[in-house]
Design a protein around this motif. Structure first.
Motif, mmCIF file in Angstrom:
data_model
loop_
_atom_site.group_PDB
_atom_site.id
_atom_site.type_symbol
_atom_site.label_atom_id
_atom_site.label_comp_id
_atom_site.label_asym_id
_atom_site.label_seq_id
_atom_site.Cartn_x
_atom_site.Cartn_y
_atom_site.Cartn_z
ATOM 1 N N ARG A 142 38.243 33.493 48.858
ATOM 2 C CA ARG A 142 37.351 33.772 47.664
ATOM 3 C C ARG A 142 38.109 35.266 47.639
ATOM 4 N N TYR A 143 38.747 35.378 45.781
ATOM 5 C CA TYR A 143 39.050 36.143 45.179
ATOM 6 C C TYR A 143 38.056 37.051 44.556
ATOM 7 N N VAL A 144 37.746 38.197 44.629
ATOM 8 C CA VAL A 144 37.086 39.306 43.944
ATOM 9 C C VAL A 144 37.870 40.271 43.372
ATOM 10 N N TRP A 145 37.616 40.640 41.663
ATOM 11 C CA TRP A 145 37.874 41.613 40.983
ATOM 12 C C TRP A 145 37.944 42.655 41.825
ATOM 13 N N HIS A 146 38.537 43.691 42.409
ATOM 14 C CA HIS A 146 38.252 45.273 43.051
ATOM 15 C C HIS A 146 37.846 45.685 42.171
ATOM 16 N N VAL A 147 36.979 46.448 42.614
ATOM 17 C CA VAL A 147 36.237 47.496 42.452
ATOM 18 C C VAL A 147 36.679 49.197 42.986
ATOM 19 N N THR A 148 37.031 49.759 41.978
ATOM 20 C CA THR A 148 37.406 50.912 42.994
ATOM 21 C C THR A 148 35.844 52.239 42.748
ATOM 22 N N PRO A 149 35.876 52.715 43.899
ATOM 23 C CA PRO A 149 34.949 53.546 44.333
ATOM 24 C C PRO A 149 35.241 54.875 43.483
ATOM 25 N N GLN A 193 36.384 38.665 36.571
ATOM 26 C CA GLN A 193 36.175 39.832 36.969
ATOM 27 C C GLN A 193 35.534 39.259 35.875
ATOM 28 N N ASP A 194 35.100 38.182 35.061
ATOM 29 C CA ASP A 194 33.879 37.409 34.628
ATOM 30 C C ASP A 194 33.010 37.256 36.369
ATOM 31 N N SER A 195 32.770 36.877 37.102
ATOM 32 C CA SER A 195 32.480 35.899 38.062
ATOM 33 C C SER A 195 32.155 37.455 39.452
ATOM 34 N N PRO A 196 30.859 37.870 39.136
ATOM 35 C CA PRO A 196 30.654 39.532 39.979
ATOM 36 C C PRO A 196 30.703 38.638 41.598
ATOM 37 N N ALA A 197 30.133 37.642 41.882
ATOM 38 C CA ALA A 197 31.092 36.620 43.572
ATOM 39 C C ALA A 197 32.607 36.272 43.264
ATOM 40 N N GLY A 198 33.036 36.177 42.633
ATOM 41 C CA GLY A 198 34.273 36.511 43.069
ATOM 42 C C GLY A 198 34.947 34.404 42.758
ATOM 43 N N LEU A 199 35.710 33.740 43.016
ATOM 44 C CA LEU A 199 36.343 32.458 42.544
ATOM 45 C C LEU A 199 36.989 32.504 43.787
ATOM 46 N N THR A 200 37.174 30.907 44.362
ATOM 47 C CA THR A 200 37.975 29.870 44.965
ATOM 48 C C THR A 200 39.051 29.625 44.027
ATOM 49 N N ALA A 201 40.344 29.444 44.795
ATOM 50 C CA ALA A 201 41.269 28.951 43.874
ATOM 51 C C ALA A 201 40.823 27.673 43.102
ATOM 52 N N LEU A 254 48.174 38.625 41.631
ATOM 53 C CA LEU A 254 46.969 39.588 40.990
ATOM 54 C C LEU A 254 46.300 39.977 42.564
ATOM 55 N N ALA A 255 46.475 39.509 43.664
ATOM 56 C CA ALA A 255 45.634 40.712 44.565
ATOM 57 C C ALA A 255 46.974 41.515 45.296
ATOM 58 N N ASP A 256 48.247 40.869 45.237
ATOM 59 C CA ASP A 256 49.690 41.288 45.848
ATOM 60 C C ASP A 256 49.573 43.221 45.377
ATOM 61 N N ASP A 257 49.140 43.043 43.702
ATOM 62 C CA ASP A 257 49.236 44.155 42.609
ATOM 63 C C ASP A 257 48.152 44.563 42.917
ATOM 64 N N GLY A 258 46.976 44.165 43.540
ATOM 65 C CA GLY A 258 45.849 44.681 43.894
ATOM 66 C C GLY A 258 44.355 45.167 42.128
ATOM 67 N N ALA A 259 44.813 43.920 41.863
ATOM 68 C CA ALA A 259 44.256 43.921 40.742
ATOM 69 C C ALA A 259 42.733 42.990 41.351
ATOM 70 N N VAL A 260 43.049 42.236 42.739
ATOM 71 C CA VAL A 260 41.817 41.029 43.001
ATOM 72 C C VAL A 260 41.657 41.690 44.340
ATOM 73 N N ASP A 261 40.722 41.521 45.272
ATOM 74 C CA ASP A 261 41.052 41.545 46.719
ATOM 75 C C ASP A 261 40.565 39.804 47.214
ATOM 76 N N ARG A 262 41.211 39.663 49.253
ATOM 77 C CA ARG A 262 41.225 38.289 49.007
ATOM 78 C C ARG A 262 39.660 38.296 50.183
ATOM 79 N N VAL A 263 38.204 37.556 49.700
ATOM 80 C CA VAL A 263 37.620 37.492 51.026
ATOM 81 C C VAL A 263 37.283 36.219 52.061
ATOM 82 N N THR A 264 37.731 35.922 53.054
ATOM 83 C CA THR A 264 38.034 35.198 53.856
ATOM 84 C C THR A 264 36.112 34.690 54.533
ATOM 85 N N GLU A 265 36.276 33.308 53.950
ATOM 86 C CA GLU A 265 34.740 32.995 54.064
ATOM 87 C C GLU A 265 35.023 32.157 55.513
#
Length: 222
Positions: free
Chosen positions: A215-222, A165-173, A194-205
């Motif tokens: 890269r795992y990014v905190w899920h931002v709801t619209p 959550q504190d890393s807007p660009a997300g983090l890798t494992a 966290l990803a399975d729970d929907g708290a973070v999104d998986r972004v493949t680079e």
């Protein structure tokens, strides 16, 4: 999905709860709870975000506790100051859930509350000392049950969640592992949870060479 509807969805996933209403202000919350009492169908539980636009959350908790019967209150907040926690508890807050939280953390806290209610669900108007002691012990229960059941340490899961959550660009494992001082596999396991729970999104680079990384990014709801 905004944060209130996410909590409602979490409750639906758990089962056994009926969502009466979701409101965004202290005024609407008090009006809804008071109307429910007047209609003879009082609300059992309020999930209260302490950051309200029109009043202090702790003041709303105190006002809710003045209803007869009053609802139980679980505070949901990012405020971690000891003084804030003490104030909330003294104003009628039963349990405290810190943001950011995952479905697993939410499920454990609500399950803890449900066991507390079950301990006090005997027939009649009186309870035994044993019932009271059991109910209090449920409120004091830590995340040990969740740890044993799901193979994760709640404190570590929360730390990983805050790091993302504190890393807007997300983090890798690997980056999370470096922050935790753990192995990449351990960090990956918590991130996947966290990803399975929907708290973070998986972004493949996809880079120029080598395998793609996630890269795992905190899920931002619209």
């Amino acid at each position: 999905m905004h944060i209130q509807s996410r909590r409602a969805e979490y409750l639906r996933r758990m089962g056994g709860f009926e969502v009466v209403a979701t409101v965004a202000t202290a005024h609407d919350a008090m009006r809804t709870a008071s109307a429910a009492v007047s209609d003879g169908a009082p609300i059992d539980l309020v999930l209260l975000d302490l950051g309200l636009p029109d009043a202090r959350g702790v003041d709303l908790a105190a006002a809710l506790s003045g209803l007869r019967p009053g609802p139980d209150v679980i505070a949901i907040t990012a405020q971690r100051e000891l003084a804030t926690v003490r104030t909330a508890m003294s104003h009628g807050v039963l349990l405290y859930l810190l943001k950011p939280f995952t479905f697993a953390a939410f499920e454990e806290k609500i399950g803890q509350y449900r066991r507390y209610r079950e301990a006090l669900s005997g027939s009649g108007d009186a309870v035994s000392q044993r019932d009271v002691d059991r109910a209090v012990s449920e409120l004091r229960m830590t995340g040990d049950r969740r740890t044993a059941k799901k193979g994760a340490v709640p404190e570590t899961e929360d730390t990983v969640g805050r790091a993302i959550q504190d890393s807007p660009a997300g983090l890798t494992a690997s980056e999370v592992a470096a922050r935790l001082g753990s192995s990449r596999v351990t960090a990956w396991r918590y991130l996947e949870r966290l990803a399975d729970d929907g708290a973070v999104d998986r972004v493949t680079e996809y880079g120029n060479t080598g395998r793609p990384q996630v890269r795992y990014v905190w899920h931002v709801t619209p």
